[in-house]
Design a protein around this motif. Structure first.
Motif, PDB file in Angstrom:
ATOM      1  N   ALA A  61      10.109  -4.000  13.382  1.00  0.00           N
ATOM      2  CA  ALA A  61       8.959  -4.086  14.292  1.00  0.00           C
ATOM      3  C   ALA A  61       9.409  -4.866  15.513  1.00  0.00           C
ATOM      4  O   ALA A  61      10.098  -5.890  15.384  1.00  0.00           O
ATOM      5  CB  ALA A  61       7.784  -4.774  13.611  1.00  0.00           C
TER       6      ALA A  61
ATOM      7  N   THR B 123       8.395  -0.157  15.004  1.00  0.00           N
ATOM      8  CA  THR B 123       6.934  -0.145  14.971  1.00  0.00           C
ATOM      9  C   THR B 123       6.372  -1.361  15.680  1.00  0.00           C
ATOM     10  O   THR B 123       7.106  -2.260  16.090  1.00  0.00           O
ATOM     11  CB  THR B 123       6.407  -0.092  13.513  1.00  0.00           C
ATOM     12  N   ASP B 124       5.049  -1.371  15.775  1.00  0.00           N
ATOM     13  CA  ASP B 124       4.376  -2.419  16.536  1.00  0.00           C
ATOM     14  C   ASP B 124       4.132  -3.645  15.648  1.00  0.00           C
ATOM     15  O   ASP B 124       3.743  -3.513  14.488  1.00  0.00           O
ATOM     16  CB  ASP B 124       3.045  -1.844  17.042  1.00  0.00           C
TER      17      ASP B 124
ATOM     18  N   ASP C 115       1.778  -5.829  15.741  1.00  0.00           N
ATOM     19  CA  ASP C 115       0.373  -6.042  15.351  1.00  0.00           C
ATOM     20  C   ASP C 115      -0.040  -5.250  14.123  1.00  0.00           C
ATOM     21  O   ASP C 115      -0.884  -5.697  13.353  1.00  0.00           O
ATOM     22  CB  ASP C 115      -0.560  -5.619  16.497  1.00  0.00           C
ATOM     23  N   THR C 116       0.547  -4.053  13.991  1.00  0.00           N
ATOM     24  CA  THR C 116       0.051  -3.154  12.949  1.00  0.00           C
ATOM     25  C   THR C 116       0.994  -3.010  11.761  1.00  0.00           C
ATOM     26  O   THR C 116       0.594  -2.449  10.742  1.00  0.00           O
ATOM     27  CB  THR C 116      -0.199  -1.750  13.542  1.00  0.00           C
ATOM     28  N   VAL C 117       2.217  -3.487  11.888  1.00  0.00           N
ATOM     29  CA  VAL C 117       3.196  -3.257  10.820  1.00  0.00           C
ATOM     30  C   VAL C 117       2.747  -3.942   9.520  1.00  0.00           C
ATOM     31  O   VAL C 117       2.174  -5.044   9.543  1.00  0.00           O
ATOM     32  CB  VAL C 117       4.604  -3.744  11.260  1.00  0.00           C
ATOM     33  N   ALA C 118       3.006  -3.254   8.405  1.00  0.00           N
ATOM     34  CA  ALA C 118       2.651  -3.832   7.099  1.00  0.00           C
ATOM     35  C   ALA C 118       3.745  -4.791   6.647  1.00  0.00           C
ATOM     36  O   ALA C 118       4.925  -4.574   6.938  1.00  0.00           O
ATOM     37  CB  ALA C 118       2.497  -2.708   6.076  1.00  0.00           C
TER      38      ALA C 118
ATOM     39  N   ASP D  88      -1.937 -13.730  19.447  1.00  0.00           N
ATOM     40  CA  ASP D  88      -1.771 -12.513  18.641  1.00  0.00           C
ATOM     41  C   ASP D  88      -0.392 -12.466  17.979  1.00  0.00           C
ATOM     42  O   ASP D  88      -0.245 -12.022  16.836  1.00  0.00           O
ATOM     43  CB  ASP D  88      -2.040 -11.251  19.487  1.00  0.00           C
TER      44      ASP D  88
ATOM     45  N   ALA E  13       0.269 -12.488  13.951  1.00  0.00           N
ATOM     46  CA  ALA E  13       1.043 -11.421  13.292  1.00  0.00           C
ATOM     47  C   ALA E  13       2.187 -12.027  12.469  1.00  0.00           C
ATOM     48  O   ALA E  13       2.426 -11.633  11.323  1.00  0.00           O
ATOM     49  CB  ALA E  13       1.581 -10.447  14.342  1.00  0.00           C
TER      50      ALA E  13
ATOM     51  N   ARG F 286       0.837 -13.663   9.370  1.00  0.00           N
ATOM     52  CA  ARG F 286       0.388 -12.629   8.412  1.00  0.00           C
ATOM     53  C   ARG F 286       1.586 -12.023   7.681  1.00  0.00           C
ATOM     54  O   ARG F 286       1.576 -11.885   6.456  1.00  0.00           O
ATOM     55  CB  ARG F 286      -0.372 -11.539   9.190  1.00  0.00           C
TER      56      ARG F 286
END
Ligand code: NPW
Ligand code: K
Length: 457
Positions: free
Chosen positions: A84, A105-106, A108-111, A132, A136, A139
């Motif tokens: 990411a 990938t981004d 903010d959205t990556v799992a 943000d 991230a 998280r």
């Protein structure tokens, strides 16, 4: 307990940039160095991941460049890696981005994945992370079983270890050298275990992490006075001076005197009065003044007499409080080692500017004495600007009396004629604490000094 490499050089961001520039000027290419950095980190990631899924975060600078190399190295060897990214790298980092053939990938959205590799920011972090990005990162760290940071945990200030919204790491692979951020303040906790990777960039520094000293058993012709005589001045709180005296005995001083009215302590402890003979005794290799001294007129008088005598001094606790802002003028030119905690340090030298290393160096140079600036990150600085940082001592040491034990240890090593008594004592203190284990008390710490010494023979 976290692990930090021993006798590793510590450099600031500017000094690291200068070392890199010198390496590039001598013919190495930035691409080679970044490939080496990425490979060195990837080896550790592969070892720690042990086949589990890996997410690599790549930032906009050269730390991100390293991250793309890590991802490529792992993918080429069959690891399950995703990336990411944050921002668009430039220069050599952009070449490394282009050489990564997988998806990016981004953030903010990556799992999250089980293994997180943090290559967002390293020594170039210049301000707190945006909310943000910090969210991230936190998280993804929560969702990982292990987080490995490239060079520094993103959001730890390189030069003073302050927290710019970092999420931290379990393991940090420092490149070429440690940075103050690995060993000071919040950064020490956020870095987790620190590994040092050789990336072929030579680094010279007067600052190092603490290392196990090399000690000798007493020679065959040793007698009590050749092993070092320590005198501890007693005062209002006899327990503290007794702890210092007992620690000096356990640390190998051949003859330890507790001076004053207290008659307590082990039978091998010699009791004397604080008369002129004591302060003029040329056999004293170190005079400890401060543990349990008190701050009344009698204490002040003892401190005056200690400062007037010609013997090497170890100044701690109440002696430092009594000196206060006069420390700089009263100590200049004295042969003394000071062991302040941060409150005592600030009262003597002011809060000042810069990192704990900068401030301790400046104070040591000002008074011409070695200072052991205690804390979870103990910084030892001598007047020549040499620095040793102890950044992995057990946190169980944060209890009453452990500072008195350290003063006794410093005195014993000083009286034994050690080249670097402060660093040796700080190592033995931390090691004795590790051997004493959870819930240690200062008295029990003393029982493990012998075991710590054995590991240095
Ligand atoms: N020099 C070399 O050849 C080698 C270097 N190496 C590696 O490089 C690392 C140092 O690289 P670096 O100097 O590019 O800094 P790095 O840490 O990537 O960050 C800078 C970028 O982040 C940005 N930025 C900063 N703070 C931010 C924030 N809060 N929020 C958002 N953005 C922020 C900043 O932007 P700017 O501040 O300009 O806006 C810039 O784009 C070092 O730790 C090691 O890993 C190794 O490969 C060995 C060879
Ligand atoms: K990082």
């Amino acid at each position: 307990m976290r692990r930090v490499p021993e006798h590793a050089p510590i450099v600031t961001a500017a000094a690291m940039r200068a070392a890199e520039a010198a390496a590039f000027a001598s013919g190495q290419s930035q691409r080679e160095v970044m490939e080496r950095a990425g490979a060195a980190v990837a080896v550790q990631v592969a070892r720690l991941a042990a086949g589990r899924a890996i997410l690599v975060l790549a930032g906009p600078g050269n730390n991100g460049g390293d991250a793309y190399v890590v991802a490529r190295w792992l993918a080429e060897r069959g690891h399950d890696v995703t990336v990411a990214g944050l921002g668009a790298p430039t220069g050599v980092a952009a070449e490394m981005r282009a050489a990564w053939t997988g998806e990016v990938t981004d953030l903010d959205t990556v799992a999250p994945r089980v293994v997180l590799v943090d290559g967002l920011f390293g020594t170039g972090v210049s301000r707190p992370l945006a909310a943000d990005v910090a969210r991230a990162l936190a998280r993804l760290r929560r969702g990982a079983a292990i987080t490995i940071a490239i060079d520094l945990p993103s959001g730890i200030a390189t030069d003073d270890g302050s927290d710019l919204e970092a999420a931290g790491a379990d393991v940090t692979v420092a490149l070429a050298a440690l940075k103050p951020g690995h060993v000071l303040g919040d950064g020490a906790g956020a870095s987790g275990h620190v590994l040092l990777a050789d990336i072929g960039v030579p680094v010279a520094s007067h600052w190092h992490t603490l290392a196990r000293p090399s000690l000798e058993p007493p020679p065959r012709d040793a007698h009590k006075f050749t092993r070092g005589m320590v005198a501890v001045l007693g005062g209002a709180m006899p327990g503290a001076s007794r702890l210092a005296a007992r620690a000096a005995m356990a640390a190998g001083a051949g003859y330890v005197v507790l001076a004053g009215e207290d008659r307590g302590g082990p039978d091998a402890l010699v009791h004397r009065t604080t008369d002129a003979d004591l302060f003029g005794d040329p056999r004293i290799g170190a005079l400890v003044c401060g543990p349990g001294l008190g701050r009344d007129a009698a204490a002040s008088d003892l401190l005056d007499r200690a400062l007037a005598c010609e013997r090497p001094l170890v100044l701690d606790g109440d002696a430092l409080s009594l000196l206060g802002a006069d420390a700089a003028t009263r100590l200049r030119g004295k042969h003394a080692i000071l062991t302040p905690h941060s409150g005592e340090f600030d009262r003597m030298f002011g809060v000042g500017q810069g990192s704990k290393i900068d401030r301790t160096i400046a104070a040591a140079a000002r008074i011409g004495c070695t200072i052991v600036h205690k804390g979870a990150d103990t910084v030892i600085a001598d007047p020549a600007g040499r620095v040793t940082v102890s950044a992995a001592a057990p946190t169980w040491l944060a209890s009453a009396g452990t500072g008195d034990v350290l003063a006794g240890l410093v005195a014993a090593r000083c009286a034994a004629g050690a080249a670097d008594p402060a660093s040796e004592a700080v190592w033995l203190h931390a090691r004795a604490a590790a051997l004493a284990g959870a819930g240690l008390i200062a008295d029990g710490l003393i029982d493990h000094i012998g075991g710590a010494i054995e590991e240095c023979l």
